[in-house]
Design a protein around this motif. Sequence first.
Motif, PDB file in Angstrom:
ATOM      1  N   VAL A   1       0.838  -1.209   0.000  1.00 41.12           N
ATOM      2  CA  VAL A   1       0.000   0.000   0.000  1.00 41.12           C
ATOM      3  C   VAL A   1       0.866   1.250   0.000  1.00 41.12           C
ATOM      4  CG1 VAL A   1      -1.625   1.362   1.372  1.00 41.12           C
ATOM      5  CG2 VAL A   1      -2.004  -1.091   1.070  1.00 41.12           C
ATOM      6  N   GLU A   2       1.861   1.307   0.866  1.00 44.99           N
ATOM      7  CA  GLU A   2       2.698   2.504   0.979  1.00 44.99           C
ATOM      8  C   GLU A   2       3.537   2.722  -0.280  1.00 44.99           C
ATOM      9  OE1 GLU A   2       4.860   1.869   4.574  1.00 44.99           O
ATOM     10  OE2 GLU A   2       3.151   2.351   5.884  1.00 44.99           O
ATOM     11  N   THR A   3       4.014   1.626  -0.868  1.00 52.44           N
ATOM     12  CA  THR A   3       4.806   1.734  -2.101  1.00 52.44           C
ATOM     13  C   THR A   3       3.971   2.341  -3.223  1.00 52.44           C
ATOM     14  OG1 THR A   3       6.173  -0.176  -1.503  1.00 52.44           O
ATOM     15  CG2 THR A   3       6.088   0.419  -3.834  1.00 52.44           C
ATOM     16  N   ILE A   4       2.746   1.866  -3.372  1.00 49.68           N
ATOM     17  CA  ILE A   4       1.883   2.354  -4.448  1.00 49.68           C
ATOM     18  C   ILE A   4       1.408   3.772  -4.158  1.00 49.68           C
ATOM     19  CG2 ILE A   4      -0.330   1.959  -5.607  1.00 49.68           C
ATOM     20  CD1 ILE A   4       0.252  -1.088  -5.163  1.00 49.68           C
ATOM     21  N   GLU A   5       1.154   4.084  -2.909  1.00 46.07           N
ATOM     22  CA  GLU A   5       0.766   5.459  -2.568  1.00 46.07           C
ATOM     23  C   GLU A   5       1.867   6.444  -2.938  1.00 46.07           C
ATOM     24  OE1 GLU A   5      -2.347   4.801   1.168  1.00 46.07           O
ATOM     25  OE2 GLU A   5      -0.236   5.288   1.570  1.00 46.07           O
ATOM     26  N   THR A   6       3.124   6.072  -2.677  1.00 40.77           N
ATOM     27  CA  THR A   6       4.246   6.935  -3.055  1.00 40.77           C
ATOM     28  C   THR A   6       4.302   7.111  -4.566  1.00 40.77           C
ATOM     29  OG1 THR A   6       5.546   6.306  -1.114  1.00 40.77           O
ATOM     30  CG2 THR A   6       6.754   7.177  -3.014  1.00 40.77           C
ATOM     31  N   ALA A   7       4.140   6.013  -5.303  1.00 38.52           N
ATOM     32  CA  ALA A   7       4.162   6.084  -6.770  1.00 38.52           C
ATOM     33  C   ALA A   7       3.055   6.992  -7.284  1.00 38.52           C
ATOM     34  CB  ALA A   7       4.019   4.685  -7.358  1.00 38.52           C
ATOM     35  N   ALA A   8       1.838   6.845  -6.737  1.00 42.65           N
ATOM     36  CA  ALA A   8       0.706   7.661  -7.185  1.00 42.65           C
ATOM     37  C   ALA A   8       0.925   9.138  -6.861  1.00 42.65           C
ATOM     38  CB  ALA A   8      -0.584   7.153  -6.548  1.00 42.65           C
ATOM     39  N   ARG A   9       1.484   9.414  -5.689  1.00 42.54           N
ATOM     40  CA  ARG A   9       1.721  10.801  -5.302  1.00 42.54           C
ATOM     41  C   ARG A   9       2.726  11.472  -6.233  1.00 42.54           C
ATOM     42  NH1 ARG A   9       3.236   9.812  -0.682  1.00 42.54           N
ATOM     43  NH2 ARG A   9       5.490  10.086  -0.822  1.00 42.54           N
ATOM     44  N   LEU A  10       3.839  10.800  -6.505  1.00 41.64           N
ATOM     45  CA  LEU A  10       4.855  11.371  -7.381  1.00 41.64           C
ATOM     46  C   LEU A  10       4.347  11.490  -8.817  1.00 41.64           C
ATOM     47  CD1 LEU A  10       8.043   9.606  -5.995  1.00 41.64           C
ATOM     48  CD2 LEU A  10       7.329  11.974  -5.639  1.00 41.64           C
ATOM     49  N   LEU A  11       3.573  10.494  -9.259  1.00 40.99           N
ATOM     50  CA  LEU A  11       2.991  10.561 -10.594  1.00 40.99           C
ATOM     51  C   LEU A  11       2.047  11.756 -10.697  1.00 40.99           C
ATOM     52  CD1 LEU A  11       2.447   9.362 -13.407  1.00 40.99           C
ATOM     53  CD2 LEU A  11       0.729   7.868 -12.349  1.00 40.99           C
ATOM     54  N   GLY A  12       1.218  11.953  -9.682  1.00 41.73           N
ATOM     55  CA  GLY A  12       0.289  13.064  -9.696  1.00 41.73           C
ATOM     56  C   GLY A  12       0.983  14.408  -9.733  1.00 41.73           C
ATOM     57  N   ARG A  13       2.048  14.554  -8.980  1.00 43.24           N
ATOM     58  CA  ARG A  13       2.771  15.830  -8.968  1.00 43.24           C
ATOM     59  C   ARG A  13       3.483  16.070 -10.300  1.00 43.24           C
ATOM     60  NH1 ARG A  13       4.790  16.220  -2.615  1.00 43.24           N
ATOM     61  NH2 ARG A  13       2.665  16.034  -1.774  1.00 43.24           N
ATOM     62  N   ALA A  14       3.934  14.983 -10.931  1.00 43.90           N
ATOM     63  CA  ALA A  14       4.525  15.123 -12.263  1.00 43.90           C
ATOM     64  C   ALA A  14       3.468  15.552 -13.278  1.00 43.90           C
ATOM     65  CB  ALA A  14       5.162  13.801 -12.695  1.00 43.90           C
ATOM     66  N   ILE A  15       2.268  14.988 -13.177  1.00 43.07           N
ATOM     67  CA  ILE A  15       1.182  15.383 -14.081  1.00 43.07           C
ATOM     68  C   ILE A  15       0.854  16.859 -13.892  1.00 43.07           C
ATOM     69  CG2 ILE A  15      -1.285  15.057 -14.572  1.00 43.07           C
ATOM     70  CD1 ILE A  15      -0.855  12.064 -13.896  1.00 43.07           C
ATOM     71  N   ALA A  16       0.819  17.312 -12.637  1.00 42.22           N
ATOM     72  CA  ALA A  16       0.552  18.725 -12.380  1.00 42.22           C
ATOM     73  C   ALA A  16       1.628  19.608 -13.012  1.00 42.22           C
ATOM     74  CB  ALA A  16       0.476  18.979 -10.875  1.00 42.22           C
ATOM     75  N   SER A  17       2.869  19.201 -12.914  1.00 42.32           N
ATOM     76  CA  SER A  17       3.958  19.973 -13.523  1.00 42.32           C
ATOM     77  C   SER A  17       3.801  20.024 -15.038  1.00 42.32           C
ATOM     78  CB  SER A  17       5.311  19.353 -13.155  1.00 42.32           C
ATOM     79  OG  SER A  17       5.557  19.463 -11.774  1.00 42.32           O
ATOM     80  N   LEU A  18       3.397  18.913 -15.628  1.00 45.24           N
ATOM     81  CA  LEU A  18       3.196  18.878 -17.078  1.00 45.24           C
ATOM     82  C   LEU A  18       2.030  19.758 -17.499  1.00 45.24           C
ATOM     83  CD1 LEU A  18       3.826  15.070 -17.619  1.00 45.24           C
ATOM     84  CD2 LEU A  18       5.283  16.941 -18.420  1.00 45.24           C
ATOM     85  N   GLN A  19       0.970  19.771 -16.682  1.00 46.30           N
ATOM     86  CA  GLN A  19      -0.166  20.652 -16.982  1.00 46.30           C
ATOM     87  C   GLN A  19       0.281  22.116 -16.966  1.00 46.30           C
ATOM     88  OE1 GLN A  19      -3.502  19.812 -17.692  1.00 46.30           O
ATOM     89  NE2 GLN A  19      -3.763  21.995 -18.118  1.00 46.30           N
ATOM     90  N   LYS A  20       1.101  22.466 -15.992  1.00 43.98           N
ATOM     91  CA  LYS A  20       1.597  23.838 -15.916  1.00 43.98           C
ATOM     92  C   LYS A  20       2.518  24.174 -17.088  1.00 43.98           C
ATOM     93  CE  LYS A  20       1.494  23.922 -10.839  1.00 43.98           C
ATOM     94  NZ  LYS A  20       2.332  23.857  -9.615  1.00 43.98           N
ATOM     95  N   ALA A  21       3.344  23.228 -17.487  1.00 48.36           N
ATOM     96  CA  ALA A  21       4.341  23.493 -18.525  1.00 48.36           C
ATOM     97  C   ALA A  21       3.735  23.537 -19.929  1.00 48.36           C
ATOM     98  CB  ALA A  21       5.444  22.437 -18.465  1.00 48.36           C
ATOM     99  N   PHE A  22       2.766  22.637 -20.215  1.00 44.62           N
ATOM    100  CA  PHE A  22       2.249  22.512 -21.574  1.00 44.62           C
ATOM    101  C   PHE A  22       0.843  23.073 -21.758  1.00 44.62           C
ATOM    102  CE2 PHE A  22       5.636  19.409 -21.452  1.00 44.62           C
ATOM    103  CZ  PHE A  22       6.175  19.448 -22.720  1.00 44.62           C
TER     104      PHE A  22
END
Length: 314
Positions: free
Chosen positions: A228-249
Motif C-alpha cells: 500500500v505505501e509503495t503504491i501510494e508513493t508512486a501515485a503521489r509522485l505521478l500526480g505531482r509530475a502530471i501537475a507539472s506537465l499541466q503547468k508546462a504545456f
Amino acid sequence: MKRSTVWNRYVMGVDLGATTVRAALFSTDGRIGNRLETRFAPNGTGEEDRAVFFRVLEDLLAGEKRSGLLAIGIGSFGPLDRERTRIEEAPNRPSWKHYPLRASVEERLAVPVVVENDANAATFGEFRRGAGKGAESLLGLTIGTGIGGGFVSGGKILAGAWGNAGEFGHMYVGGEGVRCRCGALDCLEAYASAEGIKRAYRARAPGDPSLSCHGIFHLARSGDRIAVETIETAARLLGRAIASLQKAFDPERIVIGGGLSRERDLLVEPAIREAREHVFPAQRERFHASPAALGADAGLFGAAELALDSAKNS
C-alpha cells in the motif's frame, strides 16, 4: 486460427515494447483486423529478440496479399535518433541500442516504414481515435515497464530539436536518491513505473523475485502495508509530475495509458486527484485527465495512423 483479411489495401501497426511486441493489420479507413502478440524472453539476446520481432510481423502477414500492404508504422521504445531511423538508446532493452530499425524492416518486408517513439505513437492514437478525439491538444503518459510520454498539438507530434521531446519518465521528482536506468537520480520512472514499483517494494520486503508489479497491486488490495505505501508513493509522485506537465504545456486534455493504467483505483485515480490539487488554481476547472480510451491498443492505432498518413503522402 488467424484468418486472411478481406482488404485489398491495408497497413500494419506495430507496438515494440521492452517486454512485448504486438502487431495488427488495419484497413485504409482505420478498422483493426488480425493481430498477434508475443513476449520477449526476459534475458534474450539482441539476435533472439529480433527473431521474435520479425516472426510476429511475418506470421501476421502469412496468407495476406502482400501487394496490398501500403506501409508499416512502428511505435518503438527508445530514445530514437532524430531522423526516426534507429533506436539510439535502450535503457530497458540494452541489446537494441543503435539498432537500425527502419532500414531493417524495410529491407526484410520491402515496404515503406515509419518509426515513432512508442509513447508518441500511443498519444497520437488517442488523439486521433481515443480520449483525445476532437481536442486541439493532448498530452499522453504511458506507464508500463518504464514511463514515456508525448504531446500532440494541432495534429502534430512534438518532436523537439533532436527528436527526444516527451521523455516525461525522466523528469526529476525528488525522492530517495534512486538511480534511474537512464543514469540520472530520482526520475519519475524510478518510482512510478512497473520496474520502479517492484524495486521499491522489494527494497522493503525481500521475497519472491518473480513477483510482478500487478502482483504487488494485488497484495495492496489484500491489505499488505508495504505494498500500500509503495503504491501510494508512486501515485503521489505521478500526480505531482502530471501537475507539472499541466503547468508546462497547458494541454486541453491529458491521457494516461500503458499497462499500469489498468490499475485505475490504486494508481491512476489517486494520481489524478493529486495532480488536481497541485495545478494552478486557475487551471483546476479546465483540468481534464483520464485513463486511455484505447487501452493497450493505443500504440497500435497510433502506429497505424502514422502508416496511413505516410501512405497518403507518398
